[in-house]
Write a protein that holds these residues in place. Structure first.
Motif, mmCIF file in Angstrom:
data_model
loop_
_atom_site.group_PDB
_atom_site.id
_atom_site.type_symbol
_atom_site.label_atom_id
_atom_site.label_comp_id
_atom_site.label_asym_id
_atom_site.label_seq_id
_atom_site.Cartn_x
_atom_site.Cartn_y
_atom_site.Cartn_z
ATOM 1 N N ASP A 25 0.850 -1.197 0.000
ATOM 2 C CA ASP A 25 0.000 0.000 0.000
ATOM 3 C C ASP A 25 0.889 1.251 0.000
ATOM 4 O OD1 ASP A 25 -0.943 -0.440 3.503
ATOM 5 O OD2 ASP A 25 0.879 0.408 2.628
ATOM 6 N N ARG A 26 0.290 2.431 0.159
ATOM 7 C CA ARG A 26 1.036 3.689 0.028
ATOM 8 C C ARG A 26 1.444 4.275 1.366
ATOM 9 N NH1 ARG A 26 -1.003 7.825 -4.297
ATOM 10 N NH2 ARG A 26 1.223 8.316 -4.126
ATOM 11 N N SER A 27 1.407 3.457 2.412
ATOM 12 C CA SER A 27 1.899 3.908 3.718
ATOM 13 C C SER A 27 3.390 3.605 3.783
ATOM 14 C CB SER A 27 1.144 3.190 4.835
ATOM 15 O OG SER A 27 1.647 3.573 6.080
ATOM 16 N N GLY A 28 4.232 4.621 3.837
ATOM 17 C CA GLY A 28 5.672 4.427 3.800
ATOM 18 C C GLY A 28 6.265 5.001 2.528
ATOM 19 N N THR A 29 7.582 4.987 2.411
ATOM 20 C CA THR A 29 8.242 5.532 1.235
ATOM 21 C C THR A 29 8.175 4.546 0.077
ATOM 22 O OG1 THR A 29 10.407 4.611 1.822
ATOM 23 C CG2 THR A 29 9.833 6.777 2.749
ATOM 24 N N PRO A 30 8.236 5.029 -1.174
ATOM 25 C CA PRO A 30 8.225 4.100 -2.320
ATOM 26 C C PRO A 30 9.378 3.103 -2.275
ATOM 27 C CG PRO A 30 7.767 6.348 -3.045
ATOM 28 C CD PRO A 30 8.180 6.443 -1.600
ATOM 29 N N GLN A 31 10.551 3.552 -1.809
ATOM 30 C CA GLN A 31 11.701 2.639 -1.757
ATOM 31 C C GLN A 31 11.457 1.499 -0.760
ATOM 32 O OE1 GLN A 31 11.821 5.918 -1.315
ATOM 33 N NE2 GLN A 31 12.855 6.708 -3.159
ATOM 34 N N TYR A 32 10.933 1.863 0.397
ATOM 35 C CA TYR A 32 10.659 0.827 1.405
ATOM 36 C C TYR A 32 9.571 -0.129 0.902
ATOM 37 C CZ TYR A 32 9.324 -1.412 5.769
ATOM 38 O OH TYR A 32 9.035 -2.337 6.727
ATOM 39 N N ASN A 33 8.531 0.402 0.283
ATOM 40 C CA ASN A 33 7.440 -0.443 -0.203
ATOM 41 C C ASN A 33 7.901 -1.373 -1.322
ATOM 42 O OD1 ASN A 33 5.541 0.509 1.585
ATOM 43 N ND2 ASN A 33 4.924 2.204 0.256
ATOM 44 N N GLN A 34 8.886 -0.919 -2.131
ATOM 45 C CA GLN A 34 9.422 -1.792 -3.177
ATOM 46 C C GLN A 34 10.104 -3.001 -2.544
ATOM 47 O OE1 GLN A 34 9.021 -1.466 -6.423
ATOM 48 N NE2 GLN A 34 10.270 -3.241 -6.974
ATOM 49 N N ARG A 35 10.908 -2.742 -1.506
ATOM 50 C CA ARG A 35 11.594 -3.865 -0.835
ATOM 51 C C ARG A 35 10.593 -4.767 -0.116
ATOM 52 N NH1 ARG A 35 14.938 0.554 0.555
ATOM 53 N NH2 ARG A 35 14.113 0.558 2.696
ATOM 54 N N LEU A 36 9.579 -4.166 0.500
ATOM 55 C CA LEU A 36 8.587 -4.965 1.226
ATOM 56 C C LEU A 36 7.799 -5.864 0.276
ATOM 57 C CD1 LEU A 36 6.999 -5.639 3.805
ATOM 58 C CD2 LEU A 36 5.590 -3.619 3.367
ATOM 59 N N SER A 37 7.425 -5.351 -0.894
ATOM 60 C CA SER A 37 6.668 -6.174 -1.843
ATOM 61 C C SER A 37 7.523 -7.315 -2.380
ATOM 62 C CB SER A 37 6.138 -5.306 -2.983
ATOM 63 O OG SER A 37 7.189 -4.716 -3.711
ATOM 64 N N MET A 38 8.856 -7.110 -2.528
ATOM 65 C CA MET A 38 9.724 -8.208 -2.961
ATOM 66 C C MET A 38 9.816 -9.281 -1.881
ATOM 67 S SD MET A 38 11.482 -9.821 -5.068
ATOM 68 C CE MET A 38 11.740 -8.731 -6.477
ATOM 69 N N ARG A 39 9.872 -8.863 -0.593
ATOM 70 C CA ARG A 39 9.897 -9.856 0.491
ATOM 71 C C ARG A 39 8.616 -10.688 0.504
ATOM 72 N NH1 ARG A 39 10.965 -5.702 4.305
ATOM 73 N NH2 ARG A 39 9.493 -6.707 5.734
ATOM 74 N N ARG A 40 7.516 -10.046 0.215
ATOM 75 C CA ARG A 40 6.255 -10.789 0.169
ATOM 76 C C ARG A 40 6.231 -11.774 -0.992
ATOM 77 N NH1 ARG A 40 2.601 -5.350 1.411
ATOM 78 N NH2 ARG A 40 2.742 -5.481 3.709
ATOM 79 N N ALA A 41 6.711 -11.322 -2.168
ATOM 80 C CA ALA A 41 6.752 -12.225 -3.326
ATOM 81 C C ALA A 41 7.670 -13.413 -3.059
ATOM 82 C CB ALA A 41 7.208 -11.445 -4.562
ATOM 83 N N GLU A 42 8.829 -13.188 -2.422
ATOM 84 C CA GLU A 42 9.752 -14.280 -2.112
ATOM 85 C C GLU A 42 9.127 -15.247 -1.113
ATOM 86 O OE1 GLU A 42 13.045 -13.511 -4.616
ATOM 87 O OE2 GLU A 42 12.482 -15.210 -3.361
ATOM 88 N N ALA A 43 8.344 -14.713 -0.141
ATOM 89 C CA ALA A 43 7.706 -15.600 0.831
ATOM 90 C C ALA A 43 6.712 -16.525 0.152
ATOM 91 C CB ALA A 43 7.020 -14.775 1.920
ATOM 92 N N VAL A 44 5.955 -16.000 -0.811
ATOM 93 C CA VAL A 44 4.992 -16.820 -1.538
ATOM 94 C C VAL A 44 5.709 -17.818 -2.440
ATOM 95 C CG1 VAL A 44 3.163 -16.754 -3.279
ATOM 96 C CG2 VAL A 44 3.172 -15.089 -1.398
ATOM 97 N N ALA A 45 6.776 -17.376 -3.116
ATOM 98 C CA ALA A 45 7.526 -18.281 -3.999
ATOM 99 C C ALA A 45 8.135 -19.426 -3.204
ATOM 100 C CB ALA A 45 8.616 -17.504 -4.736
ATOM 101 N N SER A 46 8.648 -19.151 -2.007
ATOM 102 C CA SER A 46 9.222 -20.208 -1.169
ATOM 103 C C SER A 46 8.158 -21.218 -0.774
ATOM 104 C CB SER A 46 9.869 -19.598 0.077
ATOM 105 O OG SER A 46 10.945 -18.755 -0.274
#
Length: 362
Positions: A298-319
């Motif tokens: 979502d848009r709470s937080g900086t774009p840079q932080y949200n980019q890293r957070l969305s990658m962590r979520r994608a990796e968790a699902v891929a694992s």
């Protein structure tokens, strides 16, 4: 009685939404019954008090209306400006120099402007939102044709308006309505009072004798109210994540599964693992050749932080897909941060439906 009650409760389930903290501008209003406590009063000047004594007035049950404009900070805190009005008819009265039997007439109108601070106890899983609040401001009391009179003639007339510091304590509960995001029913109790006020009065101890004084009056109120509150920027209630049902007709070109995450989290809930398991089973049974795993925030937080957070979520699902037998070579793993919201919001808004990973089977 019990079957009817259960039926009503089941009917309301689609209407009542989970409680979310109020964020941004809101308006509120309500009305109900008001009880004004017995008001002790006496002449304000020290000299005639011994002559007139002291007295009191009892009030009938009256009404109260309140309207407010406020701002929610998204963390449970709210601040607002309120206008209010109360009215109670006089029921009975007494005064030291007026012998019984006594006759009492008139009513009291109150109005005020308050600044209030609230704290909401809210969670998405709660069907209601308890809250508490405190307020301070300025209140006026207007005694309109209030008279305490004996059959023999002596009387006191209290009339006119006086203003002073006002305060209140509030406790209530909000019930969010799913059909209109941001709208809540409210039910609350308020204790409202002002400092002792001095109201113009005429003391008439005998015929052709009128003593003009001010009367010191007390003012304490108890109110029970129902109302509505509408938050303009309230996020939509979070729907329960549901895997797409297995197709009974020829398979569509692609199939999408949504996995939702808690705020600022990338770990999988039990429900998320079940959705991923359904996606893995569908991929194996339908001969899927390519699986896209895309993380979002979502848009709470900086774009840079949200980019890293969305990658962590994608990796968790891929694992989790890998653990379910899907080779990573069959997956395309991407992160889009806050750039592709499912629900468009202003910057800084916490939107549960945007905290997700999309699994697309092609």
């Amino acid at each position: 009685m019990q079957p009817a009650f259960l039926a009503a409760a089941v009917t309301l389930l689609p209407v009542v939404a989970g409680a979310q903290p109020v964020s941004g501008l809101y308006i509120a209003g309500g009305g109900g019954v008001n009880w004004t406590q017995e008001s002790d009063f006496q002449a304000s000047n020290s000299v005639p008090r011994a002559q007139f004594g002291s007295g009191s007035i009892d009030f009938e049950t009256g009404y109260v209306f309140v309207g407010s404009l406020g701002w929610g900070f998204g963390n449970g805190l709210r601040a607002e400006i309120e206008g209010n009005v109360r009215r109670n008819d006089v029921d009975s009265g007494r005064m030291g120099f007026i012998a019984p039997p006594r006759r009492t007439t008139g009513h009291v109108l109150q109005y005020g402007v308050m600044a209030n601070v609230f704290y909401d106890f809210a969670a998405p899983s709660w069907p209601v939102q308890p809250y508490v609040g405190l307020g301070a401001g300025y209140g006026w009391v207007n005694y309109q044709n209030v008279r305490v009179q004996s059959a023999a003639g002596p009387r006191v007339d209290v009339f006119g308006t006086s203003g002073d510091f006002a305060y209140q304590a509030i406790g209530g509960v909000g019930i969010p309505i799913r059909a209109v995001p941001g709208l809540s029913l409210t039910a609350e109790y308020r204790f409202y009072g002002t400092l002792d006020q001095q109201v113009p009065s005429n003391y008439v101890p005998a015929a052709n004798t009128v003593v003009r004084r001010k009367t010191e009056v007390e003012n304490y109120n108890h109110s029970i109210m129902l109302g509505l509150r509408y938050a303009f920027n309230q996020p939509r209630p979070v729907p329960a994540p549901v895997a797409a049902p297995a197709a009974v007709q020829p398979a569509a070109p692609s199939r999408t599964y949504l996995v939702f995450f808690d705020f600022d989290r990338a770990d999988l809930t039990d429900r998320a693992r079940q959705i991923i398991a359904d996606a893995a089973q569908a991929a194996s049974s339908t001969g899927t050749t390519r699986i896209e795993v895309a993380g979002h925030a979502d848009r709470s937080g900086t774009p840079q932080y949200n980019q890293r957070l969305s990658m962590r979520r994608a990796e968790a699902v891929a694992s989790e897909l890998s653990r379910r037998g899907i080779p990573r070579s069959a997956m395309s793993i991407q992160a889009f941060g806050e750039s592709r919201p499912l629900v468009a919001t202003a910057d800084g808004v916490r939107e549960p439906q945007n905290r997700r990973v999309e699994i697309v089977l092609r």
